[in-house]
Design an enzyme around this catalytic site. Structure first.
Site, PDB file in Angstrom:
ATOM      1  N   GLY A  86    -105.125 -27.116 -33.475  1.00 32.75           N
ATOM      2  CA  GLY A  86    -104.604 -28.248 -32.715  1.00 32.75           C
ATOM      3  C   GLY A  86    -105.199 -29.567 -33.169  1.00 32.75           C
ATOM      4  CB  ALA A  87    -108.719 -30.682 -33.544  1.00 33.87           C
ATOM      5  CG  ASN A  88    -107.664 -28.563 -38.474  1.00 31.09           C
ATOM      6  OD1 ASN A  88    -108.699 -29.192 -38.275  1.00 31.09           O
ATOM      7  ND2 ASN A  88    -107.666 -27.317 -38.921  1.00 31.09           N
ATOM      8  CB  THR A 100    -109.264 -24.874 -45.519  1.00 36.31           C
ATOM      9  OG1 THR A 100    -109.943 -23.787 -46.119  1.00 36.31           O
ATOM     10  CG2 THR A 100    -109.582 -24.908 -44.029  1.00 36.31           C
ATOM     11  CB  ALA A 159    -102.455 -26.365 -47.031  1.00 37.88           C
ATOM     12  N   GLY A 160    -101.447 -25.882 -44.103  1.00 37.62           N
ATOM     13  CA  GLY A 160    -100.357 -25.687 -43.141  1.00 37.62           C
ATOM     14  C   GLY A 160    -100.414 -26.685 -42.000  1.00 37.62           C
ATOM     15  CD  GLN A 207     -93.111 -17.731 -53.773  1.00 39.47           C
ATOM     16  OE1 GLN A 207     -91.944 -17.399 -54.002  1.00 39.47           O
ATOM     17  NE2 GLN A 207     -93.976 -16.913 -53.183  1.00 39.47           N
ATOM     18  N   GLY A 208     -93.231 -23.492 -52.066  1.00 37.85           N
ATOM     19  CA  GLY A 208     -92.509 -24.514 -51.327  1.00 37.85           C
ATOM     20  C   GLY A 208     -92.240 -24.139 -49.889  1.00 37.85           C
TER      21      GLY A 208
END
Length: 314
Positions: free
Chosen positions: A42-44, A250, A252-253, A226-227
């Site tokens: 959440g914070a990220n 780490t 990235a999502g 892969q996008g």
């Protein structure tokens, strides 16, 4: 100014140590380094949305300890509205205890702490923030009853509702799907939600089709290098990932989700918002750490302009 993007989710302090290898049961190893890094999905995502141009508010719970104060201070430094980051008396702040070995394998123990106290009543006491939002984001690191409550309330308010189903270990409650505008799983999460193996664009399309049939409005399956695969009732489109040399994936999502939401809140088109999130996520994997790796709006603009210039030259 009321927030355009509101995140209801987790705040953790990541306690990260490096060691030559992971310890065996009963073994004591000498570690090489130790750092504390603000984290929690959440914070990220709140930090990503804020750095990438949105006005952001965070709803969550921390303990009444030093880590809780540090996490709150870190969010405030990003310009995030923290009126709804609530300390819980007598509770610890959520932590992730992480050991990383020399081959970059890790072992992680997560203690929910304050995150377990994000109840529907806590969220309801900050309903004005939800009412003032353009986009509402949830993940699965707070109680699932609360997540369902927020999704339903966001839908009732007519907001754009994003669910990042992380960490997903199985199917979601069927009634949730009607309340979600954008479901954004990665490959393993899409597999957990559908039971279908997801390791390619084609298999992501099959999983997305299953989720659409279950009632989701739109799905974005993130596929790393892969996008991303976007799917709705009317179309399916693959978005190739920008090519970079990864250092650490780490957050990235989380960066993609925050960037996508920030772009939507800025009235960008769906496709442009996906591409914007992809450029932000690509930049993040070229740097170490979770929140320290998240780029700014100016950095994403510069990277996109540089890629466009190279494309014209080739």
């Amino acid at each position: 100014m009321q927030a355009k993007v509101v995140i209801v989710g987790s705040l953790n302090m990541d306690l990260v140590t490096r060691a030559p290898r992971l310890p065996r049961a009963g073994e004591t190893l000498a570690g090489q380094s130790f750092v504390t890094v603000p984290g929690g999905k959440g914070a990220n995502q709140a930090v990503a949305a804020a750095r990438l141009g949105a006005s952001v508010a965070m709803i969550g719970c921390v303990g009444d300890d030093a880590y809780g104060e540090q996490l709150r201070t870190a969010l405030l430094a990003e310009g995030i509205d923290c009126q709804a980051v609530t300390p819980v008396s007598g509770e610890s702040t959520g932590v992730a205890l992480i050991v990383v070995d020399d081959s970059s394998q890790n072992a992680i123990v997560i203690v929910a702490g304050g995150n377990g106290h994000v109840t529907a009543s806590v969220v309801d006491s900050f309903d004005a923030l939800l009412s003032g939002a353009d986009v509402i984001i949830c993940q699965l690191e707070v109680p699932l009853d609360t997540v369902g409550h927020v999704l339903k309330r966001g839908h009732e308010l007519g907001k754009t509702v994003i669910l990042n189903p992380a960490p997903a270990s199985g199917p979601l409650p069927a009634e949730w799907f009607a309340w979600v505008d954008y479901l954004i799983p990665n490959e393993s999460e899409a597999t957990a939600l559908t039971g279908l193996p997801v390791d390619s664009t084609a298999s992501a399309d099959a999983a997305a089709s299953a989720l659409l049939k279950a009632g989701v409005s739109k799905v974005i399956v993130t596929l790393g290098e892969q996008g991303a695969l976007f799917a709705s009732a009317s179309r399916s489109e693959h978005f190739p990932a920008p090519k970079v040399q990864p250092v650490d994936t780490t957050a990235a999502g989380d960066t993609f989700v925050g960037g996508f939401a920030a772009a939507l809140a800025d009235d960008k088109s769906e496709s442009d918002a996906i591409r914007f999130g992809q450029v932000a996520a690509a930049l993040s994997v070229t740097r170490s750490g979770a929140q320290p790796s998240i780029p700014t709006f100016a950095e994403v603009q510069a990277s996109a302009a540089h890629s466009a210039a190279q494309g014209h030259q080739s």
